[in-house]
Design a protein around this motif. Structure first.
Motif, PDB file in Angstrom:
ATOM      1  N   LYS A 164     -34.398 -31.691  16.185  1.00 28.98           N
ATOM      2  CA  LYS A 164     -35.623 -32.120  15.497  1.00 28.98           C
ATOM      3  C   LYS A 164     -36.154 -31.017  14.580  1.00 28.98           C
ATOM      4  N   VAL A 165     -36.189 -29.785  15.074  1.00 25.24           N
ATOM      5  CA  VAL A 165     -36.702 -28.686  14.251  1.00 25.24           C
ATOM      6  C   VAL A 165     -35.828 -28.496  13.018  1.00 25.24           C
ATOM      7  N   ASP A 168     -36.456 -31.441  10.611  1.00 27.69           N
ATOM      8  CA  ASP A 168     -37.801 -31.350  10.013  1.00 27.69           C
ATOM      9  C   ASP A 168     -37.860 -30.257   8.960  1.00 27.69           C
TER      10      ASP A 168
END
Length: 549
Positions: A164-165, A168
């Protein structure tokens, strides 16, 4: 009754079990449901490691804080865990395979190799956690985590968080792919960080100069056999002075107006030179009148320009610096400043530090230090070696592999650390964060104001695989899952001509030419994408893993 002698082996294990039984260090206990929270995430030690004095100091400080805040009535979480330690762990397992005379990882393939790593982790990876427990660290051991999660499963909480990081930051433009110089370890076949580079001092012993004479007054030829013998034992530690003939001039070693002399500790890199730099204004710059002219690059059919740049120090060496942007960090910056006058950086090494197809055929496939001897011999045959002298200089080595590191121009994933640093700088400048003593703020500013892009990709198999997929035309799709990558690709190719219609076939995506020389490794089957036009396009996942978690 108190025993006269403290017996830690008999007492500590019993007390630890009592702590566990009573949930003494567990966060979120019912009796603290209304308490103020206090949390520390342990800097996760490498799963390959064992405790040293640094761990003891660091964990003692954390333990003091956690125990103190518990006594103050707070709901304390000291979060324990271990780091998968990409290079270190892969090295341990590969060394075991070599000692057992098993096929290497490239022969058995990625999946089977990772099975071996997980097996090693299950068998030997708990040493440091058990040591922390024996020290009495008051962590909430019920929450212990591993940075790769449960066997690296895509739906694992740890893997999802990392993915996710990355996604993103990519969507915010803070992660990107770029071609830059990295510290390349030819043994590990991967980029490594500055912290994994060890500078080792080297000093040579060979000395020779054109014009040397023996006791009878006869010219002394360069003794290539003696030099080669020394270089086999230690390739570094010498400064080589070469003449680069001026374009249009007839080279005459007795006439300095016909050439420029450069000095280098790495003769083989001259095959990738794209310029010679001299100081443009310094009063001692003896070559500044030649700025704008060109020299013939020996052993090649190229000429390269003479440029004026402050990087050249007229009081060091000859005052003229050979510029090899693809194999020197300073030269790379010089090359960028003069990009309008220079050809693109020329990468002369493959991933194994053997010379590649960008050099004349006679040098191709030579190991870098073999090429060093060959280049010196060939330049001497042309009468272009002015002198060789011993020097003391530092040579970067991989701290784990022990081999000299090669600055190598390659495609890698980067984090825009400069942009991320802005908020951290503002926090100190506005007084939100304070340094004690205050003078250390100056070091902080200097560090963050000059921070470079952070290379986060590694050419390993053990680690979080980068969530990027490539189409046959090199289009990249960064996504949190295979399903999302397929959806992005289907949307992209539905609104653009099919790569196959453009004749691009089943390409490998955005993999740069230099990396093609890296040893091929088995990869998972391509991820198919249906475009809606009746054709199927394969996506290939990026082979690299992340440096971090």
């Amino acid at each position: 009754m108190l025993e006269k002698t403290y017996q830690p082996a008999a007492i500590e294990a019993r007390i630890h079990q009592e702590w566990v039984r009573t949930d003494a260090f567990k966060a979120g206990r019912p009796d603290r449901k209304d308490a103020a929270p206090y949390a520390i995430v342990i800097p996760p030690p490498n799963v390959t490691g064992s405790l040293h004095m640094g761990h003891a100091l660091n964990n003692t400080l954390q333990d003091i804080l956690c125990r103190f805040e518990r006594m103050r009535g707070k709901d304390v979480l000291w979060q324990p865990g271990t780091d998968h330690a990409g290079i270190a762990t892969q090295m341990v397992v590969e060394r075991q395979m070599m000692e057992r005379q098993e096929p290497d990882r490239r022969k058995i393939g990625r999946d089977k190799f990772l099975e071996k790593v997980w097996a090693w982790k299950a068998e030997s990876g708990g040493t440091i956690i058990n040591q922390l427990k024996r020290l009495g660290a008051s962590c909430d051991w019920s929450r212990e985590r591993f940075t790769m999660g449960d066997r690296g499963a895509p739906d694992d909480q740890m893997v999802q968080a990392v993915t996710k990081v990355f996604v993103d930051l990519y969507n915010q433009g803070l992660i990107y792919k770029d071609k830059r110089l990295v510290n390349w370890d030819p043994q590990f076949q991967s980029a490594i960080s500055d912290l994994e580079v060890e500078a080792i001092e080297k000093t040579g012993s060979f000395k020779w100069a054109r014009g040397d004479k023996d006791k009878d007054g006869n010219p002394v030829a360069l003794d290539h056999k003696r030099l080669a013998k020394l270089l086999v034992k230690e390739p570094a530690g010498h400064m080589y002075y070469f003449d680069y003939p001026l374009e249009g001039a007839t080279y005459n070693p007795d006439d300095p107006s016909t050439y420029v002399t450069v000095a280098t500790t790495r003769p083989e890199t001259m095959l990738g030179d794209t310029a010679v730099a001299v100081h443009p204004t310094h009063e001692k710059s003896k070559y500044k009148h030649l700025i704008g002219k060109r020299v013939a690059l020996p052993l090649t059919d190229r000429t390269i320009p003479i440029v004026g740049d402050d990087y050249a120090d007229p009081e060091k060496g000859t005052g003229a610096v050979k510029i090899t942007p693809a194999h020197d960090f300073n030269d790379f910056e010089v090359g960028k400043r003069h990009a309008d006058k220079l050809v693109a950086p020329i990468n002369i090494f493959d991933a194994f530090a053997h010379l590649n197809e960008n050099v004349p055929p006679v040098y191709q496939k030579l190991e870098r230090f073999q090429a060093r001897m060959r280049v010196v011999a060939d330049l001497d045959a042309l009468g272009l070696v002015a002198k060789i002298e011993p020097t003391t200089h530092t040579v970067p080595h991989g701290d784990r592999s022990g081999v000299p590191i090669e600055p190598w121009l390659t495609d890698q994933w980067y984090v825009n650390a400069g942009e991320l640093a802005k908020a951290a700088l503002a926090a100190v400048r506005t007084g939100k964060t304070k340094f004690v003593p205050e003078r250390f703020a100056a070091d902080y500013y200097r560090w963050l104001e000059n921070i470079q892009p952070w290379c986060v990709s590694r050419q390993l198999w053990w680690g979080h695989q980068i969530p990027a997929w490539y189409g046959p035309d090199g289009q990249v799709f960064v996504a949190a899952s295979e399903t999302e990558a397929q959806a992005l690709a289907a949307k992209h190719y539905a609104s653009s001509p099919s790569p196959r219609a453009r004749g691009e076939g089943r390409g490998e995506g955005q993999r740069q030419t230099p990396r093609e020389a890296q040893a091929a490794a088995p990869h998972p089957s391509p991820l198919p994408v249906t475009t809606g036009r009746g054709d199927e396009i394969p996506l290939k996942r990026d082979d690299d893993v992340l440096d971090t978690w």
